[in-house]
Design an enzyme around this catalytic site. Structure first.
Site, short mmCIF file in Angstrom:
data_model
loop_
_atom_site.label_atom_id
_atom_site.label_comp_id
_atom_site.label_asym_id
_atom_site.label_seq_id
_atom_site.Cartn_x
_atom_site.Cartn_y
_atom_site.Cartn_z
N PRO A 198 -21.83 123.70 -151.09
CA PRO A 198 -22.25 122.55 -150.63
C PRO A 198 -22.53 121.56 -151.58
O PRO A 198 -22.20 121.73 -153.06
CB PRO A 198 -24.17 123.32 -150.23
N GLU A 240 -12.49 116.77 -142.20
CA GLU A 240 -13.24 116.14 -141.56
C GLU A 240 -13.97 115.04 -142.67
O GLU A 240 -14.95 115.14 -143.20
CB GLU A 240 -14.51 116.76 -141.22
N CYS A 250 -21.35 110.62 -139.73
CA CYS A 250 -19.88 110.31 -139.98
C CYS A 250 -19.73 109.73 -138.51
O CYS A 250 -18.80 108.96 -138.49
CB CYS A 250 -19.12 111.38 -140.15
P1 NAD Z 1 -17.66 113.41 -150.95
O1 NAD Z 1 -16.36 113.54 -150.72
O2 NAD Z 1 -18.18 112.82 -152.27
O3 NAD Z 1 -18.26 114.98 -151.15
C1 NAD Z 1 -18.04 116.11 -150.06
C2 NAD Z 1 -17.92 117.39 -150.92
O4 NAD Z 1 -16.84 117.63 -151.81
C3 NAD Z 1 -19.01 117.61 -151.88
O5 NAD Z 1 -19.44 119.06 -151.82
C4 NAD Z 1 -18.39 117.33 -153.25
O6 NAD Z 1 -19.27 118.12 -154.23
C5 NAD Z 1 -17.19 117.66 -153.00
N1 NAD Z 1 -16.19 117.39 -153.85
C6 NAD Z 1 -16.20 116.04 -154.43
N2 NAD Z 1 -15.21 115.88 -155.01
C7 NAD Z 1 -14.30 116.94 -154.90
C8 NAD Z 1 -12.88 117.48 -155.05
N3 NAD Z 1 -12.34 116.54 -155.89
N4 NAD Z 1 -12.37 118.59 -154.63
C9 NAD Z 1 -13.31 119.26 -154.03
N5 NAD Z 1 -14.48 119.20 -153.46
C10 NAD Z 1 -15.05 117.91 -154.00
O7 NAD Z 1 -18.47 113.05 -149.54
P2 NAD Z 1 -19.91 112.73 -149.56
O8 NAD Z 1 -20.23 111.21 -150.02
O9 NAD Z 1 -20.89 113.66 -149.87
O10 NAD Z 1 -20.07 112.79 -147.86
C11 NAD Z 1 -20.31 111.40 -147.30
C12 NAD Z 1 -18.76 111.39 -146.36
O11 NAD Z 1 -18.63 112.54 -145.71
C13 NAD Z 1 -18.88 110.14 -145.60
O12 NAD Z 1 -17.30 109.59 -145.67
C14 NAD Z 1 -18.82 110.65 -144.04
O13 NAD Z 1 -18.26 109.83 -143.17
C15 NAD Z 1 -18.20 111.91 -144.28
N6 NAD Z 1 -18.57 112.98 -143.21
C16 NAD Z 1 -17.60 113.39 -142.34
C17 NAD Z 1 -18.01 114.33 -141.20
C18 NAD Z 1 -16.92 114.60 -140.23
O14 NAD Z 1 -17.32 115.39 -139.72
N7 NAD Z 1 -15.89 113.88 -140.37
C19 NAD Z 1 -19.15 114.77 -141.36
C20 NAD Z 1 -20.28 114.36 -142.32
C21 NAD Z 1 -19.74 113.54 -143.19
#
Ligand code: NAD
Length: 517
Positions: free
Chosen positions: A182, A254, A288
Site C-alpha cells: 500500500p 488501473e 479515479c
Molecule cells: P502513484 O502512482 O504515485 O502511486 C501508486 C502506488 O505505487 C503507491 O503505492 C506507490 O508507493 C507505488 N509506486 C510509486 N512508484 C512506483 C514504482 N516506480 N514502482 C512500483 N510502485 C511504485 O499514484 P498515487 O498518486 O498514489 O495515486 C493517485 C493516482 O491513482 C491517480 O492518478 C488516480 O487516478 C489513480 N487511481 C486509479 C484508479 C483506477 O482504478 N483506475 C483507482 C485509484 C486511483
C-alpha cells in the site's frame, strides 16, 4: 475535533506483525485533519520484498491444492467481519486520508461488495471446463484455471482499504498468495484488512504487506512477483508495465483519468446537477472515476451552471469523524498545492472561478474548497491533465457530435457519464465514448458498483480490468489438458501419408457439414 481513540499502540504493534521487515527502518503517517503523527510502522527493504515473495510460495502451494469451495469459508467470514467492524475501519481510513466519513464508508463497503460478488461467482469461474477436442470422442480437452503463484498488489492512497483489499481478495480466491504494497501514507487501514483476513481463518503467510518508498519497494515487488495488479498514476503505471514486461509477467494497470460528463438537451437539469456535484466532489475529488469535465448543451448551460454552483456552495466542508460533512480534506499539503497550482494557472490564463479556488487551512492543513471553473482553454494545465482534486470545468456544446468529440478529446479513457431523458439516445452517445466505464444518468457509481461487469481504462487509463470475469481470471493461468482416448494423432503407420491427407480432408469436410468442427 479529536482523533478517534481507535489507533492505539497495541493496535499498531498487532498490525506491524503483518509487515515483512527485518531491519530498523520505519515509516510514519500523519492524521490528515491535524498533521500530527498518526503511526510509525516498520519499513521493508528490497531484500525483505524478495524474502516475502519467496516465503509465500510454500503456503500458496498448499492453498492452491484446496478445492475452491474450501477456500471460500475464509471470505464468507471476512465479509461479516468488515460489516461488523465498519466504524473502526472508517476511523482508520478517515484518520489516514482525511476524507469525509461517508467516503470512508464507501471505501470499506466496497471490499464487502466485491467479496460477496466473487463468493458467488468464483466457484463457477474457476471450475474446470470441458472444451471440444480436435476429434470428437477421440480427444477430450479440459480448460483449467491455475493460480499465477504469488501476486503483487500495489495500491494508492485515495481508497486505501478498498483498493488494497478488493484487488487482493479475488487473487486469494483463485489460489494465489499476495504480497501487498500500500501507499506509506495510508497503510493502517489495509493492514487492518489483512488482520481481518487472518482473523477470518486465512492460513498463515498467504498475505504479507511490504512498506516503503514506491520505486524501491514497489519496484522490488514487480521484480519478484508472478503477476502484478497495480493501481495508481499513469506515469508510475507505465514504469510498472515496462518492468513487468521485461520479466514476461502479466500485469493489470488501473490508472488515472480526465473523466467527462455530457448533459444532453433533454436531461432533467436537477437530476444532472445532483449527479454532477456528487461525482465531481466525491472523496474530495480524489477518485479515479470522478468527473473533471462537464459538457452541457448550450440551451441548458446557464441554468445548469447556476444550479451547479448553488448546490456546490451548499456542500458542508469540514474535519469531523462523523457523517455530518460532505467534503473532507485532501490527502496532504503536497496534494493541496498541486490542486491549487492547476486552479491558479487557469485563473491567471483567463478562466472564471465561479466558486472556491481557495485553500482552507482554517479547517486543516490540506483543505481546499470545491471549485467550479468555466472558460478553461487548452493552454491551461487543468484542461487535459488530471487534477485529482475538487475542481471541475464546465463547457457548453452545440450538438451530439460536438459533445462526443469534446469528451473523447483526451489521451485518457477511464470513466464517462451521459445524462438525458431519452435513454436510447443517451445509450447511443455512451457507445461512442472511449472510456472503460460509461454511466447513463449517473456519474460513476452505477458502473463501478456493478461488480459483475468489468471496470478499467482505455488509452492511458490502463490495461486490463478489475471486477467481472477478468477481475478474477487475470490472476490465473489458463491451462489446457487434452486427453487422447483413441490414438488418432499421429496417423496410423499402415496408411501412407499421401492417402492420409485425403482421408483427413474428407473428415474435415464432413465434420464441417455436421457442425462438429
Ligand atoms: P502513484 O502512482 O504515485 O502511486 C501508486 C502506488 O505505487 C503507491 O503505492 C506507490 O508507493 C507505488 N509506486 C510509486 N512508484 C512506483 C514504482 N516506480 N514502482 C512500483 N510502485 C511504485 O499514484 P498515487 O498518486 O498514489 O495515486 C493517485 C493516482 O491513482 C491517480 O492518478 C488516480 O487516478 C489513480 N487511481 C486509479 C484508479 C483506477 O482504478 N483506475 C483507482 C485509484 C486511483
Amino acid at each position: 475535533m479529536t482523533a478517534p481513540a481507535t489507533v492505539t499502540d497495541d493496535l499498531i504493534a498487532r498490525l506491524s506483525r503483518h509487515v515483512a521487515a527485518s531491519g530498523t527502518e520505519t515509516i510514519s503517517s500523519v492524521e490528515v485533519f491535524t498533521g500530527a503523527t498518526l503511526a510509525t510502522l516498520p519499513a521493508s527493504s528490497v531484500r525483505d520484498v524478495a524474502d516475502a515473495v519467496h516465503a509465500a510460495r510454500v503456503p500458496q502451494a498448499r492453498w492452491a491444492e484446496l478445492d475452491v469451495r474450501e477456500r471460500m469459508g475464509v471470505f464468507e467470514r471476512f465479509h461479516k467481519l468488515v460489516l461488523d467492524e465498519r466504524e473502526t475501519i472508517a476511523d482508520l481510513i478517515q484518520a489516514e486520508t482525511g476524507k469525509a466519513r461517508r467516503y470512508a464508508f464507501e471505501d470499506l463497503i466496497e471490499p464487502a461488495i466485491t467479496t460477496s460478488h466473487y463468493l458467488k461467482a468464483a466457484p463457477r469461474l474457476l471450475r474446470a471446463k470441458a472444451r471440444k477436442g480436435m476429434m470428437p470422442l477421440a480427444i477430450k480437452a479440459t480448460e483449467l484455471r491455475q493460480p499465477k503463484g504469488v501476486v503483487g498488489i500495489i495500491s494508492p492512497w485515495n481508497f486505501p482499504f478498498a483498493l488494497g483489499m478488493s484487488d487482493s481478495i479475488p487473487a486469494l480466491m483463485a489460489g494465489n498468495a499476495v504480497v501487498l504494497k500500500p501507499d506509506s501514507q495510508t497503510a493502517l487501514s489495509p493492514l487492518y484488512g489483512v488482520d481481518l483476513l487472518y482473523r477470518a481463518g486465512l492460513p498463515e503467510g498467504l498475505i504479507t504487506v511490504v512498506l516503503g518508498d514506491g520505486p524501491t519497494v514497489g519496484g522490488a515487488l514487480v521484480d519478484n512477483a508472478d503477476y502484478v495488479g497495480f493501481t495508481g498514476s499513469t506515469r508510475t503505471g507505465a514504469e510498472v508495465g515496462a518492468r513487468a514486461a521485461a520479466r514476461l509477467i502479466g500485469c493489470s494497470l488501473e490508472l488515472g483519468g480526465k473523466n467527462p460528463m455530457i448533459v444532453l438537451p433533454d436531461a432533467n437539469v436537477a437530476v444532472a446537477v445532483d449527479g454532477a456535484v456528487t461525482s465531481a466532489f466525491a472523496n474530495t475529488g480524489q477518485l479515479c472515476m470522478h468527473i473533471e469535465r462537464i459538457y452541457v448543451h448550450e440551451s441548458l448551460h446557464d441554468s445548469f451552471l447556476a444550479k451547479f454552483v448553488e448546490a456546490t456552495r451548499a456542500l458542508k466542508l469540514g474535519a469531523r469523524y462523523d457523517y455530518k460533512c460532505d467534503v473532507g480534506s485532501l490527502i496532504s499539503t503536497k496534494q493541496r498545492k498541486a490542486v491549487a497550482e492547476h486552479v491558479d494557472d487557469a485563473r491567471a490564463k483567463g478562466a472564471t472561478v465561479h466558486l472556491g479556488g481557495v485553500s482552507r487551512e482554517d479547517l486543516g492543513p490540506a483543505f481546499y474548497e470545491p471549485t467550479v471553473l468555466t472558460g478553461v482553454t487548452p493552454d491551461m494545465a487543468c484542461f487535459a491533465e488530471e487534477t485529482f482534486g475538487p475542481v471541475v470545468s464546465i463547457y457548453p456544446f452545440r450538438d451530439e457530435e460536438d459533445a462526443i468529440a469534446l469528451a473523447n478529446d483526451t489521451t485518457y479513457g477511464l470513466n464517462a457519464s451521459v445524462y438525458g431523458r431519452d435513454l436510447d439516445r443517451a445509450r447511443r452517445v455512451a457507445h461512442r465514448l472511449r472510456a472503460g466505464t460509461v454511466n447513463v444518468n449517473d456519474g460513476h457509481a452505477a458502473a463501478y458498483s456493478s461488480m459483475d461487469a468489468p471496470m478499467g481504462g482505455m488509452g492511458s487509463s490502463g490495461l486490463g480490468r478489475r471486477h467481472g470475469v477478468e477481475g478474477l481470471l487475470k490472476y490465473t493461468e489458463a491451462q489446457n489438458v487434452a486427453v487422447q482416448r483413441v490414438q488418432v494423432i499421429p496417423p496410423p503407420k499402415a496408411i501412407p501419408y499421401g492417402r492420409y491427407t485425403g482421408i483427413m480432408a474428407r473428415s474435415l469436410r464432413l465434420m464441417r457439414k455436421l457442425g462438429l468442427r
